[in-house]
Design a protein around this motif. Structure first.
Motif, mmCIF file in Angstrom:
data_model
loop_
_atom_site.group_PDB
_atom_site.id
_atom_site.type_symbol
_atom_site.label_atom_id
_atom_site.label_comp_id
_atom_site.label_asym_id
_atom_site.label_seq_id
_atom_site.Cartn_x
_atom_site.Cartn_y
_atom_site.Cartn_z
ATOM 1 N N ASP A 161 9.832 -1.571 -9.631
ATOM 2 C CA ASP A 161 8.708 -2.058 -8.843
ATOM 3 C C ASP A 161 9.094 -3.143 -7.847
ATOM 4 O OD1 ASP A 161 6.652 -0.521 -9.826
ATOM 5 O OD2 ASP A 161 6.477 -1.745 -11.631
ATOM 6 N N GLY A 162 8.493 -3.067 -6.678
ATOM 7 C CA GLY A 162 8.538 -4.183 -5.751
ATOM 8 C C GLY A 162 7.313 -5.044 -6.028
ATOM 9 N N ASP A 163 7.148 -6.138 -5.278
ATOM 10 C CA ASP A 163 6.012 -6.996 -5.611
ATOM 11 C C ASP A 163 5.111 -7.298 -4.412
ATOM 12 O OD1 ASP A 163 7.818 -8.469 -4.317
ATOM 13 O OD2 ASP A 163 8.247 -9.846 -5.986
ATOM 14 N N PHE A 219 11.145 8.656 -4.909
ATOM 15 C CA PHE A 219 11.797 9.268 -6.060
ATOM 16 C C PHE A 219 13.272 8.873 -6.042
ATOM 17 C CE2 PHE A 219 8.470 12.832 -5.798
ATOM 18 C CZ PHE A 219 7.616 12.121 -6.607
ATOM 19 N N TYR A 220 13.783 8.695 -4.839
ATOM 20 C CA TYR A 220 15.127 8.166 -4.640
ATOM 21 C C TYR A 220 15.042 7.049 -3.605
ATOM 22 C CZ TYR A 220 16.697 12.527 -6.816
ATOM 23 O OH TYR A 220 16.885 13.576 -7.677
ATOM 24 N N ASP A 221 16.057 6.189 -3.579
ATOM 25 C CA ASP A 221 16.099 5.150 -2.554
ATOM 26 C C ASP A 221 17.039 5.561 -1.425
ATOM 27 O OD1 ASP A 221 14.284 3.261 -3.267
ATOM 28 O OD2 ASP A 221 15.671 2.141 -4.552
ATOM 29 N N VAL A 222 16.707 5.141 -0.221
ATOM 30 C CA VAL A 222 17.562 5.453 0.919
ATOM 31 C C VAL A 222 18.904 4.753 0.757
ATOM 32 C CG1 VAL A 222 15.611 5.662 2.484
ATOM 33 C CG2 VAL A 222 16.737 3.455 2.212
ATOM 34 N N CYS A 223 19.954 5.292 1.391
ATOM 35 C CA CYS A 223 21.241 4.610 1.385
ATOM 36 C C CYS A 223 21.280 3.633 2.546
ATOM 37 C CB CYS A 223 22.387 5.610 1.532
ATOM 38 S SG CYS A 223 22.447 6.778 0.180
ATOM 39 N N ASP A 224 20.618 4.011 3.633
ATOM 40 C CA ASP A 224 20.629 3.157 4.807
ATOM 41 C C ASP A 224 19.334 3.383 5.564
ATOM 42 O OD1 ASP A 224 21.795 1.234 6.374
ATOM 43 O OD2 ASP A 224 22.678 2.704 7.751
ATOM 44 N N GLY A 225 18.877 2.379 6.269
ATOM 45 C CA GLY A 225 17.632 2.514 6.994
ATOM 46 C C GLY A 225 16.448 2.121 6.140
ATOM 47 N N GLN A 226 15.272 2.641 6.501
ATOM 48 C CA GLN A 226 14.050 2.136 5.901
ATOM 49 C C GLN A 226 12.967 3.197 5.953
ATOM 50 O OE1 GLN A 226 12.620 -1.154 8.146
ATOM 51 N NE2 GLN A 226 12.137 -2.392 6.364
ATOM 52 N N VAL A 227 12.201 3.302 4.876
ATOM 53 C CA VAL A 227 11.014 4.144 4.917
ATOM 54 C C VAL A 227 9.810 3.227 4.760
ATOM 55 C CG1 VAL A 227 9.737 6.020 3.816
ATOM 56 C CG2 VAL A 227 12.234 6.082 3.860
ATOM 57 N N LEU A 228 8.882 3.295 5.698
ATOM 58 C CA LEU A 228 7.701 2.429 5.646
ATOM 59 C C LEU A 228 6.454 3.276 5.439
ATOM 60 C CD1 LEU A 228 8.612 0.493 8.885
ATOM 61 C CD2 LEU A 228 8.797 -0.473 6.603
ATOM 62 N N VAL A 229 5.606 2.825 4.522
ATOM 63 C CA VAL A 229 4.298 3.456 4.378
ATOM 64 C C VAL A 229 3.264 2.380 4.664
ATOM 65 C CG1 VAL A 229 2.671 4.493 2.765
ATOM 66 C CG2 VAL A 229 5.047 5.213 2.759
ATOM 67 N N ASP A 230 2.399 2.644 5.614
ATOM 68 C CA ASP A 230 1.405 1.664 6.054
ATOM 69 C C ASP A 230 2.051 0.324 6.384
ATOM 70 O OD1 ASP A 230 -0.727 3.381 5.942
ATOM 71 O OD2 ASP A 230 -1.110 2.970 3.824
ATOM 72 N N GLY A 231 3.212 0.426 7.031
ATOM 73 C CA GLY A 231 3.877 -0.771 7.521
ATOM 74 C C GLY A 231 4.671 -1.549 6.495
ATOM 75 N N VAL A 232 4.685 -1.101 5.251
ATOM 76 C CA VAL A 232 5.421 -1.816 4.203
ATOM 77 C C VAL A 232 6.563 -0.931 3.699
ATOM 78 C CG1 VAL A 232 5.264 -2.870 1.925
ATOM 79 C CG2 VAL A 232 3.315 -3.002 3.495
ATOM 80 N N ASP A 233 7.756 -1.524 3.573
ATOM 81 C CA ASP A 233 8.901 -0.800 3.036
ATOM 82 C C ASP A 233 8.541 -0.262 1.641
ATOM 83 O OD1 ASP A 233 11.385 -0.125 1.751
ATOM 84 O OD2 ASP A 233 12.412 -1.283 3.310
ATOM 85 N N VAL A 234 8.836 1.003 1.397
ATOM 86 C CA VAL A 234 8.439 1.589 0.107
ATOM 87 C C VAL A 234 9.070 0.848 -1.066
ATOM 88 C CG1 VAL A 234 7.873 3.914 0.893
ATOM 89 C CG2 VAL A 234 10.236 3.355 0.302
ATOM 90 N N ARG A 235 10.210 0.188 -0.815
ATOM 91 C CA ARG A 235 10.875 -0.524 -1.903
ATOM 92 C C ARG A 235 10.134 -1.800 -2.292
ATOM 93 N NH1 ARG A 235 16.628 0.009 0.969
ATOM 94 N NH2 ARG A 235 15.192 -0.257 2.693
ATOM 95 N N ASP A 236 9.190 -2.210 -1.422
ATOM 96 C CA ASP A 236 8.442 -3.433 -1.726
ATOM 97 C C ASP A 236 7.163 -3.168 -2.493
ATOM 98 O OD1 ASP A 236 10.355 -4.918 -0.504
ATOM 99 O OD2 ASP A 236 9.384 -4.886 1.470
ATOM 100 N N TYR A 237 6.780 -1.906 -2.578
ATOM 101 C CA TYR A 237 5.538 -1.583 -3.301
ATOM 102 C C TYR A 237 5.762 -1.600 -4.808
ATOM 103 C CZ TYR A 237 2.834 0.346 0.648
ATOM 104 O OH TYR A 237 2.123 0.512 1.791
ATOM 105 N N PRO A 238 4.740 -1.961 -5.577
ATOM 106 C CA PRO A 238 4.772 -1.577 -6.987
ATOM 107 C C PRO A 238 4.716 -0.043 -7.001
ATOM 108 C CG PRO A 238 3.035 -3.189 -6.576
ATOM 109 C CD PRO A 238 3.551 -2.762 -5.238
ATOM 110 N N LEU A 239 5.547 0.598 -7.843
ATOM 111 C CA LEU A 239 5.658 2.058 -7.780
ATOM 112 C C LEU A 239 4.309 2.761 -7.935
ATOM 113 C CD1 LEU A 239 8.944 2.701 -9.743
ATOM 114 C CD2 LEU A 239 8.513 3.152 -7.323
ATOM 115 N N ASP A 240 3.502 2.268 -8.881
ATOM 116 C CA ASP A 240 2.205 2.904 -9.125
ATOM 117 C C ASP A 240 1.336 2.857 -7.884
ATOM 118 O OD1 ASP A 240 3.070 3.340 -11.602
ATOM 119 O OD2 ASP A 240 1.727 1.923 -12.615
#
Ligand code: CTP
Ligand code: MG
Length: 575
Positions: free
Chosen positions: A321-323, A382-403
């Motif tokens: 989870d991200g926070d 489901f997997y994390d990127v090796c390089d770059g960034q995926v944003l959903v609604d302007g927030v990096d997916v790694r920063d979201y709580p997974l749920d």
């Protein structure tokens, strides 16, 4: 690898862990008292002149000692079982929790079969080890030392017998350990191999029948089965050979004890009852060696199981989870120069940049292995990127709580998986709070209602394991209904209409267009007809975006698209 101590699972049951050996100490004390009392009955009661009263009194004491021995023995076993069973249950529960927390990357690493074995068989091995440790580990050395002390207290001369017998027994035990330990490790491995074959055969039984590979699989099983039998037989052979050997040692010991005792009785240094007691003690000593050699054998077995269990518990879950606080909604998706490879290896997506605006419908087209599924898996993290960034609604997916991230996405995975239970329950999985009308609506949109109501039990139709009682297309529609019911901002359909005919597919698209109009939608497909009405189509080739645009634009400019189009003429695509 992080060091994990399995001992910590015993912590909550410390009182049992302490009580069990304590009871065992009492039991051993009783076992050691018994021959002594018997010697007294014989020496003073029968041969001496202490009288009948003494015999009766001592016999009653012996009975009392036996009863105490029984009670403490029973208590020891109960306490040890409590500790072991609770230990096993807690361990399994933690293993299960850990496996549930695995992300796709860890699931790629362990096979399902091996996870099942680790959770069940290896867990049981460790549990048995706890039981053994709390009983046999305590009993064997205590009884051994105690019995030797008692024998020596009867006559120092018996030290001679012990001095001869001990090394023989110790060597035998060592020999057994050396020979048997590797065999038992091998047995465990072969059992694993056999399990793997059985698992594969059960899950792949349809393929095996289709390719008439039954004979081949039978012989594969046969080889593994024979190998297991051979190893087992070799282990049993050694154990069988040890028994007569021990009997010889035992009989020789008995002879020596009687002979030495006889000499001493003649010399009036000892009485007949003492010989009997000495015989009992020596037998106890010999038996503890048998127990100990068994213990030695089970240690490597438990160690192997422990290692396998620890491997699971120590596996680091790569996606956590991200926070970030979940803010805006809308379902806006951005890929910024994303590069991704499985396990950090060869990239299967290279430098992908795209922007899917809230409410857009985007098609994703490309040959198999182009990276379509990989691309959408990154959105759900489901997997994390090796390089770059995926944003959903302007927030990096790694920063979201997974749920929170996954709550935004209704995902129809490429492989439709349903669970045992009714069709209705399976659809309701998408949103457990949905009422019947909503379930019905979702099923209707997914074009599933028709075939479901045609079934005798309708929505209450029971599905077999993994939904095996449905056809491929029926399963796909049930999983689409499940995702539609979730009513999330983003809808991802990964090749989920591949088993549907063109008419059903176009009805489905019409229904989704009508009822989920404002949603961001990504449709992956092999057929142009599935995505030709999308706002934009991305053509993926070898992990790169080869072209994008509307159907008409791509028809004009993109050669790959034209090729695909030509090959699919007549499949619902207007020429
Ligand atoms: N791949 C991998 N490990 C996985 C999944 C996929 O190494 N767990 C590799 C595949 O070998 C493939 C590449 O990743 O070369 C892209 O796979 P994928 O994204 O699944 O391809 P799709 O375009 O979805 O192919 P298909 O149309 O067959 O679903
Ligand atoms: Mg795919």
């Amino acid at each position: 690898m992080m060091k994990i101590r399995l001992r910590k699972y015993l912590k909550p049951y410390m009182r049992f862990v302490v009580l069990a050996p304590l009871m065992m100490v009492l039991e051993v004390a009783m076992d050691l008292t018994q021959p002594r009392l018997m010697a007294m009955v014989v020496n003073d009661g029968i041969l001496g002149d202490a009288g009948l009263g003494f015999i009766v009194r001592t016999s009653l004491i012996m009975l009392g000692v036996a009863v105490i021995g029984m009670i403490t023995g029973f208590a020891c076993t109960v306490f040890a079982m409590f500790a072991a069973q609770n230990y096993g249950a807690d361990l399994r529960s933690d293993l299960f929790k850990k496996v549930s927390s695995f992300s796709f990357a860890e699931l790629d690493q362990f096979s399902t079969g091996s996870l099942v074995t680790r959770l069940t068989n290896d867990g049981t091995q460790l549990q048995n080890m706890v039981l053994l440790a709390l009983r046999a580990f305590v009993r064997a050395p205590l009884l051994c030392v105690g019995a030797i002390v008692m024998v020596l207290s009867i006559s120092r001369t018996y030290g001679l017998v012990i001095a001869v017998v001990m090394p023989v027994i110790a060597l035998t035990a060592m020999f057994i350990y050396k020979k048997l330990a590797p065999l038992f490790t091998q047995i465990q491995e072969r059992l694993d191999g056999l399990n793997a074959i059985v698992q594969e055969n059960l899950s792949g039984v349809r393929v095996i029948k289709a390719f008439v590979r039954g004979e081949h699989e039978k012989s594969r099983f046969g080889v593994a089965n024979e190998a297991l039998k051979d190893t087992n037989l070799r282990a049993m052979f050694i154990m069988a050979a040890v028994l007569p050997l021990m009997m010889i040692v035992m009989n020789a010991t008995v002879l020596a004890v009687i002979y030495i005792g006889g000499l001493q009785v003649q010399a009036a240094q000892m009485q007949v009852g003492d010989i009997m007691a000495a015989l009992s003690y020596m037998t106890q000593v010999l038996f503890t060696f048998m127990i100990m050699s068994r213990i030695f054998v089970s240690i490597p077995r438990a160690k192997a199981s422990g290692d396998r269990v620890r491997e699971v518990l120590a596996a680091e879950v790569s996606i956590t989870d991200g926070d970030a606080a979940v803010g805006s909604t809308g379902g806006d998706i951005v890929f910024n120069n994303v590069t991704f490879g499985y396990g950090g290896g060869e990239p299967v997506l290279k430098q992908i940049s795209l922007h899917i605006k809230s409410g857009e419908h985007v098609g994703l087209l490309g040959s198999t292995g182009a990276g379509k599924s990989s691309l959408v898996h990154l959105i759900s993290r489901f997997y994390d990127v090796c390089d770059g960034q995926v944003l959903v609604d302007g927030v990096d997916v790694r920063d979201y709580p997974l749920d929170a991230l996954r709550a935004k996405i209704g995902f129809v995975l490429q492989e439709s998986v349903l669970f045992s239970g009714t069709i209705g329950e399976n659809i309701r999985w998408g949103n457990p709070n949905a009422d019947d009308a909503q379930v019905l609506q979702a099923a209707k949109s997914a074009q599933a209602d028709e075939y479901i109501t045609a079934k005798e039990d309708g929505y209450d139709t029971l599905l077999g394991q993994r939904g095996l009682t449905l056809s491929g297309g029926q399963k796909q529609r049930a999983s689409i209904a499940r995702a539609l019911l979730k009513d999330a901002e983003i809808l991802i359909l990964d090749d989920s209409t591949s088993a549907l005919d063109l008419a059903t597919e176009s009805n489905l698209n019409a229904a989704i267009n009508a009822e989920h109009a404002g949603k961001t939608r990504i449709t992956i497909a092999q057929r142009i007809s599935s995505v030709m009405n999308a706002d934009r189509i991305y053509v993926l080739e070898h992990g790169e975006i080869a072209a994008f645009g509307t159907h008409e634009e791509l028809l004009e400019t993109c050669e790959i698209y034209q090729d695909i189009h030509r090959s699919q003429m007549g499949q619902g695509v207007a020429a």
